[in-house]
Structures are given as structure tokens and as C-alpha cells.
Write an enzyme that holds these catalytic residues in place. Structure first.
Site, PDB file in Angstrom:
ATOM      1  N   ASP A 189      -1.954   7.910   3.732  1.00 31.08           N
ATOM      2  CA  ASP A 189      -1.561   6.542   4.119  1.00 31.08           C
ATOM      3  C   ASP A 189      -2.237   6.202   5.455  1.00 31.08           C
ATOM      4  O   ASP A 189      -2.600   7.096   6.212  1.00 31.08           O
ATOM      5  CB  ASP A 189      -0.031   6.478   4.282  1.00 31.08           C
ATOM      6  N   GLU A 190      -2.387   4.929   5.757  1.00 31.83           N
ATOM      7  CA  GLU A 190      -2.956   4.468   7.037  1.00 31.83           C
ATOM      8  C   GLU A 190      -4.300   5.135   7.325  1.00 31.83           C
ATOM      9  O   GLU A 190      -4.551   5.628   8.436  1.00 31.83           O
ATOM     10  CB  GLU A 190      -1.981   4.755   8.199  1.00 31.83           C
ATOM     11  N   GLN A 240      -5.888  -3.218  10.547  1.00 31.32           N
ATOM     12  CA  GLN A 240      -4.760  -2.619  11.259  1.00 31.32           C
ATOM     13  C   GLN A 240      -5.144  -1.335  11.974  1.00 31.32           C
ATOM     14  O   GLN A 240      -4.283  -0.514  12.284  1.00 31.32           O
ATOM     15  CB  GLN A 240      -3.611  -2.352  10.297  1.00 31.32           C
ATOM     16  N   LYS A 281       0.828  -1.214   0.000  1.00 32.24           N
ATOM     17  CA  LYS A 281       0.000   0.000   0.000  1.00 32.24           C
ATOM     18  C   LYS A 281       0.860   1.261   0.000  1.00 32.24           C
ATOM     19  O   LYS A 281       0.645   2.177  -0.776  1.00 32.24           O
ATOM     20  CB  LYS A 281      -0.912   0.028   1.240  1.00 32.24           C
ATOM     21  N   THR A 282       1.840   1.287   0.912  1.00 32.95           N
ATOM     22  CA  THR A 282       2.681   2.480   1.002  1.00 32.95           C
ATOM     23  C   THR A 282       3.494   2.640  -0.282  1.00 32.95           C
ATOM     24  O   THR A 282       3.657   3.747  -0.801  1.00 32.95           O
ATOM     25  CB  THR A 282       3.601   2.386   2.243  1.00 32.95           C
ATOM     26  N   ARG A 301       4.749  -7.524  10.964  1.00 35.62           N
ATOM     27  CA  ARG A 301       5.980  -6.736  10.755  1.00 35.62           C
ATOM     28  C   ARG A 301       7.126  -7.657  10.346  1.00 35.62           C
ATOM     29  O   ARG A 301       8.137  -7.226   9.833  1.00 35.62           O
ATOM     30  CB  ARG A 301       6.411  -5.997  12.041  1.00 35.62           C
TER      31      ARG A 301
HETATM   32  P1  ATP Z   1       1.562  -2.155   5.959  1.00 36.50           P
HETATM   33  O1  ATP Z   1       0.125  -2.573   5.911  1.00 36.50           O
HETATM   34  O2  ATP Z   1       2.300  -2.915   6.991  1.00 36.50           O
HETATM   35  O3  ATP Z   1       1.723  -0.674   6.039  1.00 36.50           O
HETATM   36  P2  ATP Z   1       1.991  -1.994   3.123  1.00 36.50           P
HETATM   37  O4  ATP Z   1       0.772  -2.583   2.501  1.00 36.50           O
HETATM   38  O5  ATP Z   1       2.090  -0.535   3.181  1.00 36.50           O
HETATM   39  O6  ATP Z   1       2.199  -2.639   4.572  1.00 36.50           O
HETATM   40  P3  ATP Z   1       4.585  -1.874   1.921  1.00 36.50           P
HETATM   41  O7  ATP Z   1       5.319  -1.483   3.130  1.00 36.50           O
HETATM   42  O8  ATP Z   1       4.328  -0.866   0.878  1.00 36.50           O
HETATM   43  O9  ATP Z   1       3.214  -2.604   2.349  1.00 36.50           O
HETATM   44  O10 ATP Z   1       5.295  -3.117   1.234  1.00 36.50           O
HETATM   45  C1  ATP Z   1       5.721  -4.229   1.985  1.00 36.50           C
HETATM   46  C2  ATP Z   1       7.019  -4.779   1.432  1.00 36.50           C
HETATM   47  O11 ATP Z   1       6.780  -5.427   0.188  1.00 36.50           O
HETATM   48  C3  ATP Z   1       8.044  -3.706   1.155  1.00 36.50           C
HETATM   49  O12 ATP Z   1       9.312  -4.208   1.458  1.00 36.50           O
HETATM   50  C4  ATP Z   1       7.901  -3.472  -0.334  1.00 36.50           C
HETATM   51  O13 ATP Z   1       9.074  -2.973  -0.914  1.00 36.50           O
HETATM   52  C5  ATP Z   1       7.590  -4.870  -0.837  1.00 36.50           C
HETATM   53  N1  ATP Z   1       6.814  -4.887  -2.087  1.00 36.50           N
HETATM   54  C6  ATP Z   1       5.611  -4.342  -2.297  1.00 36.50           C
HETATM   55  N2  ATP Z   1       5.184  -4.573  -3.565  1.00 36.50           N
HETATM   56  C7  ATP Z   1       6.151  -5.296  -4.170  1.00 36.50           C
HETATM   57  C8  ATP Z   1       6.308  -5.857  -5.483  1.00 36.50           C
HETATM   58  N3  ATP Z   1       5.383  -5.727  -6.411  1.00 36.50           N
HETATM   59  N4  ATP Z   1       7.448  -6.544  -5.711  1.00 36.50           N
HETATM   60  C9  ATP Z   1       8.380  -6.709  -4.767  1.00 36.50           C
HETATM   61  N5  ATP Z   1       8.292  -6.207  -3.522  1.00 36.50           N
HETATM   62  C10 ATP Z   1       7.187  -5.495  -3.215  1.00 36.50           C
HETATM   63 MG    MG Z   2       2.245   0.813   4.792  1.00 38.46          MG
END
Ligand code: ATP
Ligand code: MG
Length: 723
Positions: free
Chosen positions: A218-219, A249, A32-33, A600
Site C-alpha cells: 500500500d502507499e 500523495q 485503493k486500500t 481526508r
Molecule cells: P487514500 O488515497 O486516501 O489512501 P484509498 O484510495 O486507499 O484512499 P480507501 O480508504 O480504500 O481509499 O477508500 C475510501 C473510502 O471509500 C472508504 O471509506 C471505503 O470504504 C470507501 N469505498 C471504497 N470503494 C467503495 C465502493 N465501491 N463502494 C462504497 N464505498 C467504497
Molecule cells: Mg489508502
């Protein structure tokens, strides 16, 4: 690297979707981020949106800095004109630009919750409200909660007999007047005031609606009412919102966050497109399966599927410790193992529910010589000596800052005692003056006895002199001068202990921090530096060059990821927290917190609980957390310290309520001894039996002696006399 490289289909869709209201609803670690940042880059590069037309809201200042850095790397040009920050940071920026419209004076200052507490305490004292009946924290919560909902004192309706609301509303009213008079703004006020100014000032609102064509948050699941209202206000007719979040979350309900805002959004914002991301890129299959098993027990979920292509990974280690020391020692030993196997200290995080848990962990880390860092813990700017120094600066910046004056009027000791201070307060209260004004009247009117008069006069002169002397200095030099003139360094250098040295180091560090701030900000001023000190959450993540194990609460771990994660203290009453156990909604929030913690972890997850824990001075037997019972057996590698159990514990498929961790029959050796029993030893004196292992001739008993702490004794030789 191109912006859309390495994105999966759904992510690509979210990143490249034409300007529209977009909700990206997805589970932990699904990118997402990453999508949010990439979408900003995409808007700038492909839709030719200027960085100045974008506002991005992050959850911490650190995340804001990282976002800017990542964008600049992707785009290869600076994006300084974009507004990126936390809701509070952005609101402060807005109020600084529009202090007049907001009815503030130009140099308004931010007070933190400690200052707020002090102010409320004083106001309640003036009203003769006994603290036992009217706890300050409760009033503080009442006020902040009302502000978070956009409610001013005059909007609160209460019945004639509703003494509770009536009294607290009165304090809220006086507090509001106080803040206005002293030109200070608390955290919740930053948001509320910004919202009111925009709401009531159409031309200003239109200006910002024209400017911020794209707002990205975000969030989103952790926004509160006033933050939601702010976003809604700025998103006029042709602005676009991209919100990313995960209902699973949402962990700030206790602070007013509304999980429902996610659903509300799809109704309030025109033609919102919802995009779901389902692939998790962060964790191993085992970690993901365990996390899913925990969160599945919650009701009212929006429902998301999450899968991973990643490795199965190792089992999740579940360690049942004898007590908190054994737990900490297991964690530290495991860390040493991981490091031996090639992990770096930076890769490892220890998470806990309550700050108080860190002490035992810290002790063991220190003993093992492992550098660690408490993330988001005691902020640098919250240390007593730093707050003293900052209070001088605040007073120089605004003489009417009463909280600052109270803090330093007698620091270092200069003979202005409580009697004098009370007189100053009384006159201030009677004549609606600030403490500074009242102090000056005491001097001009000769209202004090000779000694007190001289001491107070010296103080006033000191502040006035420093003010003239530092007028044209850069902020770092100003601070250095204050430290010298106010004799703060001299004061702390009298303390020759480690603590004294640390305090001096910190004061020097404050000068460095100001220098750094000066270098990084084009328009650095003292009042901006003070705002920075108030808003910085202490989450900058670096501590020199040393690699460190990271310690933090589960709440501060949100949004982060670490290859190896330990979650400690999984016990009923601790996690889930005591106050949340009896209410289903609160228990669900605790469960989400557990899910946040577990997700995490990238490669390895350790979960630990102790059967006996000393917390806040009490030693208590504890049952394992109900969350542990949701974990599928086949995912677990279960270990225990010297166990209190006679048979191995099965966590799965059993309700914690029906099964006490501590065996019902904790007595042993023909009921001669039992756990918790008082015994006497010829040399060590009286102690309490904590534990036992083995049987017959090999029976060993662990006893905590009042005189010398814990000892493990062979029962055959120890000759313990039951008391
Ligand atoms: P959270 O809910 O904990 O905030 P999130 O959904 O924001 O998580 P991110 O932090 O953006 O998730 O991504 C999680 C991990 O996965 C990061 O290390 C990111 O670089 C990796 N990632 C995300 N998308 C891809 C992709 N398409 N290919 C490879 N790695 C990815
Ligand atoms: Mg995130």
C-alpha cells in the site's frame, strides 16, 4: 458479505485480476486500500493461495492490525501465518529469524532516533568535532540517508578536499562499528541489513521467493530506494507484486521516498498491468473539486481523473483569524457546533503542518472541556519515565547496550556523576570496551576514589541481582520487579505535582502494556517486547472509551478519513513550510501534502489561517498560504475574526506574491496609530497594537500589554499614547 460485493467495475477488475504484476494507480479515496485488502481475500479464497504465501506491506502498525482484522472478518478464519506489517516491522521479523546470517547476535536491539542522536553526539565529541560546525542532526540525516540508499561507509567516494563528506563518512564508519559492538540496530539498518542478507544469500532468497508468492504494497509512492530494492529482490521470477499508490500523495521525499518508483515499477516488473480507479467514495463534490483545484497546479503528474457520485455537500469554510488564539478558538467553537448538530467527537480531526501548532489548540480544547487525542504524537514509549524503565530492561537484556547504560547509570540519582562516567567512557574508548565492561574494570582494578567506587559497585550489583531475580518471570512481572528494585516508582512518587502522578500512572501502564503484549503474542519475550516498544508508532487510535477529537500532523493523516476535517495554519512559511518555499520540487511536495490533508475530509472541510502567529516564541505577521489562492471562490464560505483587512479578501485569481495580506497601509485614525506600534496606557503600561475594528467613536483597538496580555479597548476612552 462477499469479497466482491460493493466494488465498482475497475475495483472488481483489480481485485479479481489473475495473479500478475499489478499497479493500481489512483487518487485519494478511490478505494485503493479497500482493493488491496479485498485482493488478498480473493487470492486466498478463489486462487487457493495460502495466507503463509502472502506478504502485505502497510504504512503503519495500526493499518497492519486493521488489515488482518478485516481479512479475518471477510474470510471467517485466522490468517496468522500471513506476514503483514510495515517495511520496518517485516524487516525486524526477518532479522530475528536470521540473526546469524545477518551477523547480529541473537538479542540485538533496536535503537530509536533519540538513542541514535546520543550515540552520534558522543562519537563526534570523541573526534573533537564542534557541534556548531557539525550539527548532530545533520550527521544523523547523512547516515540515515546513505543507509536508505543502500550505501555503506566504504562505498562513499569523496575528493581529497571534500572535508564535508570525508568527515561525515568517518563518523558513519565509527557509528557502524559502535552499533556492531553494542549489538544495536537503528531503523534504517533494519531495512538495509535485510536487503543485504537476502541479496548475498541465495538459498535464503530462494526460500523467501518460494514462500511469498504474492507481495502487496500500500502507499507505494512513498517507498524509498532500499524498500524498492527489497520488494524487487523478493519478487523473483514467478512472484507477483500488487502495488497501490497515488503519485499526488507522495509526501516523504524529504525522507528519501522516491515518487519515481511508481513509474520504475512498470519497467522493472514483467508485464505490469496498470489499473486506474477514478471514482472517489470518500468526499463530497465540493471537497473533491477544491482538492483537485489545488493539486492541478503541480507539474509532472501522472494524471488521474477523479469524480464522485456523492452529494455536493456544504461549502468549504475558510476562516481568516486575527491570530493563532483566535484561530484555535474558532476551531473549537465550530467543533462544539458540529457536535451540537449531531457529530461525534471521533468524527473530527484537526490537522496541522508542525507539531508546535498543537499547544494553542490543546489549550482551547481543554478550556472547552473537549477530550482530544494527539495521534502519532508523543509516543507512550517515548515518555521520559518509560524510556528510563525500558533502559533498565534493555541493559538487563544486553549489558553492552551503552545508550541504555548512559541513560540510567545515575537515574535515580545514586552518586555516579559525570566525572566517573567520563572515566568509564575514556577507558571504554581506549580499550574498545562497552561501558558496562569498562565500569566493571573500574571496580576490579580499583580505579576510582572510594565514594565513586562504592556507588558504581552498587549499581553493578543492582543490575546483576535484578537479572538473577527476574530470570524466570513473565515480562509484566519482570517490569514490576525492576520498577521496584531500581526504585523508579519511589523516585517519581517524590514529585507530588500532576506531572509526577502522571508519570507514576504511566509506569503502571507500562506493566499493563507488557501484560497485554504477553496475552497477544505466543512467543512473547523481553527482547520482543522491547522491539515492540521501539517500532510501535503510537498510532493505535484508542484512548480508553472516551470519544476524542483527533489532532495530528498532516503527515500522520495519510490513508485516514474523517467526516469533519480542520486544516489549520495555512500560511506562507508554515504551510508551505519555510524550508520548502524556494525550491519548486519541495513546494510541489507541500502541495501534495495539502491535497492529502484536504482529501481526508468526507463531509465537511474547514481551512484556517492566522494573520498573526506566535510560534517558537516569535510573534509574526503572516500571509495566507499560496494554496488558498487556488481554491475556486464559489466553493468557499469565507469568514474572518476581527479582520486586519479593510476590504474583504479575494483569494482566487490573485497571486499571493502580488498581494500582501496585511494591507500596505496599516495605520488608522489619521495615522495616529498603526498595527505593530508600541503604545502606553495609564494602567496597563506598554503594549503593542495588534488589531483594530470599527472607526470614529466606535474605534476599538486591540493591544497586547506586557503586563497583562491582550485587551480590546475603546479608543475614545483608552487614551493610548504612541511611543
Ligand atoms: P487514500 O488515497 O486516501 O489512501 P484509498 O484510495 O486507499 O484512499 P480507501 O480508504 O480504500 O481509499 O477508500 C475510501 C473510502 O471509500 C472508504 O471509506 C471505503 O470504504 C470507501 N469505498 C471504497 N470503494 C467503495 C465502493 N465501491 N463502494 C462504497 N464505498 C467504497
Ligand atoms: Mg489508502
Amino acid at each position: 458479505m462477499t469479497i466482491t460485493e460493493n466494488l465498482n467495475q475497475q475495483q472488481l477488475m483489480a481485485v479479481s485480476y489473475q495473479p500478475a504484476n499489478l499497479l493500481v494507480l489512483a487518487g485519494a479515496g478511490s478505494g485503493k486500500t479497500k482493493v488491496l485488502v479485498s485482493r488478498i481475500a480473493y487470492l486466498i479464497q478463489n486462487h487457493r493461495i495460502g495466507p503463509a504465501n502472502i506478504m502485505a506491506v502497510t504504512f503503519t502498525n495500526k493499518a497492519a492490525r486493521e488489515m488482518r482484522e478485516r481479512l479475518e472478518k471477510m474470510l471467517q478464519f485466522p490468517v496468522t501465518s500471513m506476514w503483514v506489517g510495515t517495511f520496518h516491522g517485516l524487516a525486524h521479523r526477518f532479522l530475528r529469524a536470521h540473526w546469524q546470517e545477518a551477523g547480529l547476535s541473537q538479542h540485538f536491539q533496536i535503537i530509536d532516533s533519540e538513542d541514535q542522536f546520543r550515540i552520534i553526539k558522543r562519537l563526534q565529541k570523541d573526534l573533537d568535532l564542534a557541534e556548531e560546525r557539525w550539527p548532530i542532526k545533520q550527521t544523523q540525516w547523512f547516515i540515515n540517508n546513505k543507509k536508505d540508499q543502500g550505501i555503506r561507509p566504504q562505498h562513499i567516494q569523496y575528493g581529497a578536499h571534500d572535508i564535508f563528506d570525508k568527515t561525515l563518512t568517518k563518523v558513519y564508519e565509527l557509528y557502524t562499528e559502535y552499533c556492531k559492538r553494542n549489538n544495536v540496530v537503528d531503523f534504517a539498518e533494519l531495512l538495509l541489513r535485510t536487503h543485504e542478507v537476502l541479496r548475498d544469500n541465495l538459498s535464503l532468497l530462494e526460500h523467501y521467493q518460494d514462500r511469498f508468492k504474492h507481495i502487496l504494497v500500500d502507499e507505494f509512492q512513498d517507498t524509498n530506494d532500499i524498500q524498492y530494492a527489497f520488494v524487487k529482490l523478493i519478487c523473483g521470477r514467478d512472484n507477483f507484486l500488487t502495488a497501490v499508490g497515488d503519485d499526488d500523495q507522495s509526501i516523504y521525499g524529504w525522507r528519501g521516498a522516491k515518487i519515481e518508483n511508481i513509474q520504475k515499477l512498470t519497467k522493472d516488473f514483467k508485464d505490469t498491468i496498470t489499473i486506474r480507479l477514478e471514482q472517489n467514495y470518500r468526499s463530497t463534490k465540493n471537497i473533491l473539486a477544491a482538492s483537485n483545484a489545488v493539486i492541478e497546479k503541480n507539474s509532472n503528474r501522472l494524471g488521474k481523473k477523479l469524480w464522485t457520485d456523492g452529494e455536493t455537500g456544504g461549502l468549504i469554510t475558510l476562516y481568516s483569524a486575527m491570530n493563532d488564539i483566535d484561530e484555535a478558538s474558532f476551531i473549537v467553537k465550530s467543533i462544539l457546533h458540529e457536535i451540537h448538530d449531531g457529530a461525534s467527537r471521533n468524527d473530527i480531526a484537526i490537522l496541522y503542518r508542525s507539531n508546535a501548532q498543537s499547544r494553542v489548540l490543546e489549550e482551547q480544547l481543554i478550556q472547552a472541556g473537549l477530550p482530544y487525542r494527539i495521534y502519532g504524537g508523543m509516543r507512550f514509549f517515548d515518555r521520559a519515565e518509560i524510556k528510563d524503565a525500558l533502559a533498565y530492561l534493555r541493559l538487563l537484556n544486553n549489558e553492552n547496550d551503552d545508550a541504555a547504560l548512559e541513560r540510567i547509570i545515575n537515574v535515580p540519582t545514586r552518586g555516579v556523576g559525570n566525572v566517573t562516567l567520563n572515566k568509564i567512557r575514556d577507558l571504554a574508548k581506549a580499550n574498545n570496551l562497552s561501558l558496562w565492561q569498562s565500569a566493571k574494570q573500574h571496580i576490579s582494578g580499583n580505579l576510582l576514589a572510594a565514594r565513586a567506587h562504592n556507588s558504581l559497585q552498587n549499581f553493578i550489583e543492582l543490575i546483576e541481582n535484578i537479572k538473577t531475580e527476574t530470570e524466570n518471570l513473565a515480562i509484566a512481572e519482570q517490569i514490576e520487579h525492576v520498577l521496584f528494585r531500581a526504585s523508579l516508582k519511589e523516585f517519581y512518587s517524590k514529585d507530588k505535582s500532576d506531572r509526577g502522578r502522571m508519570r507514576l500512572d504511566n509506569l503502571n501502564e507500562l506493566v499493563s502494556a507488557a501484560r497485554e503484549f504477553d496475552d497477544n503474542n505466543d512467543e512473547a519475550s523481553m527482547s520482543l517486547f522491547l522491539a515492540h516498544a521501539a517500532l510501535e508508532s503510537g498510532d493505535d487510535g484508542n484512548s480508553g472509551d472516551t470519544e476524542c477529537v483527533q489532532l495530528m500532523t498532516l503527515h500522520s493523516a495519510k490513508g485516514l478519513e474523517f467526516p469533519i476535517v480542520f486544516i489549520s495554519g495555512l500560511e506562507q512559511g508554515l504551510f508551505p513550510h519555510q524550508l520548502s518555499m524556494s525550491e519548486p520540487d519541495k513546494l510541489e511536495e507541500e502541495r501534495r501534502l495539502c491535497y492529502v490533508g484536504m482529501t481526508r475530509a468526507m463531509q465537511k472541510l474547514y481551512l484556517t489561517h492566522a494573520q498573526l502567529r506566535r510560534l517558537h516564541g516569535n510573534e509574526q505577521y503572516r500571509r495566507p498560504s499560496c494554496f488558498l489562492y487556488d481554491l475556486p471562490e464559489e466553493l468557499l464560505d469565507k469568514r474572518s475574526g476581527m479582520s486586519l483587512f479593510t476590504t474583504s479578501t479575494t483569494y482566487s485569481q490573485k497571486q499571493p506574491e502580488s498581494k500582501a495580506t496585511i494591507p500596505q497601509n496599516t495605520s488608522f485614525e489619521n495615522n495616529k496609530y498603526s498595527i505593530g506600534q508600541l503604545v502606553e496606557h495609564a494602567t496597563f503600561g506598554v503594549g503593542t497594537i495588534l488589531n483594530f475594528e470599527g472607526a470614529g467613536d466606535n474605534l476599538r483597538i486591540q493591544v497586547n500589554f506586557k503586563s497583562c496580555g491582550t485587551k480590546l479597548l475603546a479608543a475614545a476612552y483608552a487614551k493610548l499614547n504612541p511611543l
